[in-house]
Each structure stands twice: as structure tokens, then as C-alpha cells.
Design a protein around this motif. Structure first.
Motif, PDB file in Angstrom:
ATOM      1  N   LEU A  25       0.718  -1.262   0.075  1.00 35.05           N
ATOM      2  CA  LEU A  25       0.140  -0.049   0.049  1.00 35.05           C
ATOM      3  C   LEU A  25       0.809   1.130   0.216  1.00 35.05           C
ATOM      4  CD1 LEU A  25      -2.560  -0.921   2.409  1.00 35.05           C
ATOM      5  CD2 LEU A  25      -3.068  -1.228  -0.374  1.00 35.05           C
ATOM      6  N   GLY A  26       1.840   0.987  -0.375  1.00 40.19           N
ATOM      7  CA  GLY A  26       2.790   2.152  -0.305  1.00 40.19           C
ATOM      8  C   GLY A  26       3.574   2.447   0.821  1.00 40.19           C
ATOM      9  N   PRO A  27       4.676   3.868   1.361  1.00 39.09           N
ATOM     10  CA  PRO A  27       5.151   4.226   2.680  1.00 39.09           C
ATOM     11  C   PRO A  27       4.049   4.710   3.471  1.00 39.09           C
ATOM     12  CG  PRO A  27       5.367   5.878   0.766  1.00 39.09           C
ATOM     13  CD  PRO A  27       5.291   4.829   0.296  1.00 39.09           C
ATOM     14  N   ASP A  28       3.057   5.686   2.818  1.00 39.12           N
ATOM     15  CA  ASP A  28       1.889   6.114   3.944  1.00 39.12           C
ATOM     16  C   ASP A  28       0.471   5.067   3.858  1.00 39.12           C
ATOM     17  OD1 ASP A  28       0.906   7.157   5.500  1.00 39.12           O
ATOM     18  OD2 ASP A  28       0.606   9.279   4.076  1.00 39.12           O
ATOM     19  N   PRO A  29       0.377   4.184   3.568  1.00 37.18           N
ATOM     20  CA  PRO A  29      -1.207   3.480   4.196  1.00 37.18           C
ATOM     21  C   PRO A  29      -2.166   4.129   4.717  1.00 37.18           C
ATOM     22  CG  PRO A  29       0.384   2.116   5.269  1.00 37.18           C
ATOM     23  CD  PRO A  29       1.148   3.628   5.062  1.00 37.18           C
ATOM     24  N   ILE A  30      -1.806   4.849   5.661  1.00 36.86           N
ATOM     25  CA  ILE A  30      -2.981   4.778   6.542  1.00 36.86           C
ATOM     26  C   ILE A  30      -4.472   5.706   5.524  1.00 36.86           C
ATOM     27  CG2 ILE A  30      -3.940   6.540   8.279  1.00 36.86           C
ATOM     28  CD1 ILE A  30      -1.152   5.742   9.519  1.00 36.86           C
ATOM     29  N   PRO A  31      -3.900   6.344   4.220  1.00 37.01           N
ATOM     30  CA  PRO A  31      -5.011   6.973   4.064  1.00 37.01           C
ATOM     31  C   PRO A  31      -5.709   5.976   2.696  1.00 37.01           C
ATOM     32  CG  PRO A  31      -3.530   8.539   3.581  1.00 37.01           C
ATOM     33  CD  PRO A  31      -2.863   7.826   4.680  1.00 37.01           C
ATOM     34  N   TYR A  32      -5.100   5.233   2.492  1.00 42.54           N
ATOM     35  CA  TYR A  32      -6.146   3.996   1.741  1.00 42.54           C
ATOM     36  C   TYR A  32      -6.509   3.137   2.638  1.00 42.54           C
ATOM     37  CZ  TYR A  32      -2.722   5.155  -1.762  1.00 42.54           C
ATOM     38  OH  TYR A  32      -1.885   5.610  -2.570  1.00 42.54           O
ATOM     39  N   ILE A  33      -5.929   2.952   3.820  1.00 41.70           N
ATOM     40  CA  ILE A  33      -6.302   2.370   4.834  1.00 41.70           C
ATOM     41  C   ILE A  33      -7.684   2.719   4.983  1.00 41.70           C
ATOM     42  CG2 ILE A  33      -7.274   1.296   7.493  1.00 41.70           C
ATOM     43  CD1 ILE A  33      -3.396   0.703   6.496  1.00 41.70           C
ATOM     44  N   GLN A  34      -8.231   3.881   6.009  1.00 42.15           N
ATOM     45  CA  GLN A  34      -9.325   4.083   6.201  1.00 42.15           C
ATOM     46  C   GLN A  34     -10.441   4.406   5.165  1.00 42.15           C
ATOM     47  OE1 GLN A  34      -7.594   8.205   7.258  1.00 42.15           O
ATOM     48  NE2 GLN A  34      -6.997   7.664   9.267  1.00 42.15           N
ATOM     49  N   GLN A  35     -10.364   5.015   3.753  1.00 43.20           N
ATOM     50  CA  GLN A  35     -10.772   4.889   2.476  1.00 43.20           C
ATOM     51  C   GLN A  35     -11.644   3.797   2.415  1.00 43.20           C
ATOM     52  OE1 GLN A  35      -8.644   6.444  -0.937  1.00 43.20           O
ATOM     53  NE2 GLN A  35     -11.331   5.912  -2.323  1.00 43.20           N
ATOM     54  N   LEU A  36     -10.313   2.566   2.257  1.00 44.05           N
ATOM     55  CA  LEU A  36     -11.322   1.139   2.487  1.00 44.05           C
ATOM     56  C   LEU A  36     -12.192   0.857   3.303  1.00 44.05           C
ATOM     57  CD1 LEU A  36      -7.642  -0.892   1.226  1.00 44.05           C
ATOM     58  CD2 LEU A  36      -9.640  -0.502  -0.207  1.00 44.05           C
ATOM     59  N   CYS A  37     -12.159   1.126   4.324  1.00 42.01           N
ATOM     60  CA  CYS A  37     -12.370   0.188   5.502  1.00 42.01           C
ATOM     61  C   CYS A  37     -13.407   0.889   6.127  1.00 42.01           C
ATOM     62  CB  CYS A  37     -11.942   0.556   6.799  1.00 42.01           C
ATOM     63  SG  CYS A  37     -10.197  -0.743   7.248  1.00 42.01           S
ATOM     64  N   HIS A  38     -13.717   2.204   5.225  1.00 38.08           N
ATOM     65  CA  HIS A  38     -15.305   3.212   5.807  1.00 38.08           C
ATOM     66  C   HIS A  38     -16.302   2.741   5.240  1.00 38.08           C
ATOM     67  CE1 HIS A  38     -17.965   7.026   5.297  1.00 38.08           C
ATOM     68  NE2 HIS A  38     -16.702   7.188   5.417  1.00 38.08           N
ATOM     69  N   ARG A  39     -16.899   2.321   5.508  1.00 34.36           N
ATOM     70  CA  ARG A  39     -18.345   1.675   5.247  1.00 34.36           C
ATOM     71  C   ARG A  39     -19.246   2.559   4.360  1.00 34.36           C
ATOM     72  NH1 ARG A  39     -18.685  -2.509   7.689  1.00 34.36           N
ATOM     73  NH2 ARG A  39     -17.574  -2.475   9.562  1.00 34.36           N
ATOM     74  N   LYS A  40     -19.519   4.016   3.859  1.00 33.10           N
ATOM     75  CA  LYS A  40     -20.198   4.370   3.055  1.00 33.10           C
ATOM     76  C   LYS A  40     -19.514   4.839   1.872  1.00 33.10           C
ATOM     77  CE  LYS A  40     -23.709   4.733   5.559  1.00 33.10           C
ATOM     78  NZ  LYS A  40     -24.994   4.734   5.354  1.00 33.10           N
TER      79      LYS A  40
END
Length: 258
Positions: A25-40
């Protein structure tokens, strides 16, 4: 970026699973994780798990809460074992690495028995209890937990900076029978009640078992049933802790993220 994913759930605790052996997911995965886990706006999940290679273990489980923070997750680890079996990395037994250290597990059908880390002690916090089972857990016994205001009370305890500067998960327990308890959990990192929490029910089983002199506890959660067994040593610590329950693949797909 296109991401191939699998969705798993363990007693209602749901996770996005990604084969990370040849993907990052790259060197900064947090934005991707937050987007993927978002239920909307994403797939929707309590957390995301990357399965990665490790030279000393069958695999390494990298677990992220929905907000991108990292912790140990018991139900997530059981789902990771099921996913590793699906990928052909393991068969019926495994040794793998998580953020809190090494774990072993066995899988039979959709049932995964996970060896948790040893727990040194259970602490008293006012009239409640606290234990770290790989993640921190505050525990409170209540009457009729099915009717209890878990979210507002749990959020208040979770954000008590005096007692828990780094926050905590919060569990509420009611006794159903001598060998069975019901547990509801407010999870740090999800910031809401989840249908189940593996490290949480483990902590609750330890405190209940210690009080009732039992070492094999059945736990009902809103998402399903789990079992916890353990041994207590002479120094008061808890060892041979095993969390057992189902882990199921729900669906698979591909999603594009920016």
C-alpha cells in the motif's frame, strides 16, 4: 491503484484481507486503509489485514484498525489464519507473527483455535478490571448487557485520559450461566461498538474465570459465539490461552483507490 481484496468475518468482526506477499500500500498506507474501511465510501470493515512473508514464520499478519492505527486483533488473527489457509500458505497448523509477537493456531473447517499471548495479571480499576491481551481492555460487569448503553459509556471510558492516556477498548459483561457470559465491546480504533472482539472476550473470560474458578468459558457476542480456555500459573499469570471460533470468507473483489 487497483487492489484485489477478500472480505472475512469472525463472529461479525469484519476485515478486508489483502495478499501482501507481492503487493504494498506504499510508504503511507493510512489514507488507503481509512478509505477502504469506510462503510459509505469504501468496502467497509472494522479493520484491514495484510498477509506478508516472514523468514522465520509461515506469515506475518499486519493488522490495521479502521482509523489506520495498529494493534493486535484476536478475531482478525483467526481470519488471517483462515485466509492463509485459503491462499495455500498453511494447512492445518501454523506459526505466525503479529504486532504483539508470535502465535500458533490450528484450523479445521471454518473453526480456528488461536493461541493468544500470556497475560501477566488482571488489574482492578475502581470497581472494574483491566487486562492487556495483546490490546488493552477495560472490563465492567453489568446487569442485562443486551440493554446497556455500550456506545456512550464505552466512549467515555475509552477517552478517560487520566486512566488511559493512550485510550483503551471497553467491554461490558453479563453472566448467562455458570460457564457462559455475554460480552459487548466498544473498540478503540473503530470508535464504535463492534459485533465481537477477540482480544476483548479473551480478557473477559480471564477475569470471569478467575472469579468463578473456571478455565473454559463460553462467550456470546452480538455477532456469534466464541470459546476461551486457559491455565493459571502459581505466580498468578495466565498461560495456554486459546481463543476458538469461526472465521468465514464473505466475498472477494477489486477496488480502485486514488
Amino acid at each position: 491503484m487497483d487492489i484485489n481484496f477478500y472480505k472475512y468475518q469472525g463472529t461479525g468482526n469484519d476485515f478486508i484481507m489483502i495478499d501482501g506477499r507481492s503487493f504494498s500500500l506504499g510508504p503511507d498506507p493510512i489514507p488507503y486503509i481509512q478509505q477502504l474501511c469506510h462503510r459509505k465510501f469504501g468496502i467497509g470493515a472494522d479493520g484491514l489485514i495484510l498477509i506478508q512473508t516472514h523468514e522465520d514464520y509461515d506469515f506475518e499478519m499486519c493488522y490495521y484498525n479502521a482509523d489506520g492505527s495498529q494493534s493486535m486483533c484476536g478475531n482478525g488473527a483467526r481470519c488471517a489464519v483462515a485466509f492463509a489457509s485459503f491462499l495455500g500458505i498453511i494447512e492445518h497448523e501454523t506459526s505466525f507473527l503479529a504486532i504483539d509477537g508470535a502465535h500458533t493456531a490450528t484450523i479445521s473447517g471454518n473453526s480456528v483455535a488461536l493461541r493468544m499471548g500470556d497475560v501477566k495479571e488482571i488489574k482492578t480499576v475502581d470497581q472494574d478490571f483491566f487486562a492487556n491481551t495483546g490490546s488493552p481492555h477495560h472490563m465492567r460487569f453489568v446487569n442485562k448487557v443486551e440493554e446497556y448503553d455500550v456506545v456512550s459509556t464505552g466512549r467515555q471510558i475509552r477517552n478517560d485520559s487520566e486512566k488511559y492516556p493512550e485510550g483503551t477498548n471497553v467491554n461490558f459483561i453479563s453472566t448467562l450461566s455458570p460457564d457462559t457470559i455475554m460480552v459487548r465491546t466498544y473498540e478503540r480504533g473503530v470508535e464504535d461498538e463492534t459485533l465481537s472482539c477477540g482480544t476483548g472476550v479473551t480478557a473477559c473470560a480471564l477475569v470471569y474465570g478467575e472469579q468463578k474458578q473456571k478455565n473454559n468459558i463460553n462467550i456470546q457476542t452480538p455477532g456469534g459465539n466464541l470459546q476461551v480456555s486457559f491455565e493459571k500459573s502459581e505466580d498468578g499469570s495466565f498461560q495456554e490461552i486459546v481463543l476458538t471460533g469461526p472465521a468465514d470468507q464473505v466475498f472477494t473483489g477489486t477496488i480502485s483507490v486514488n
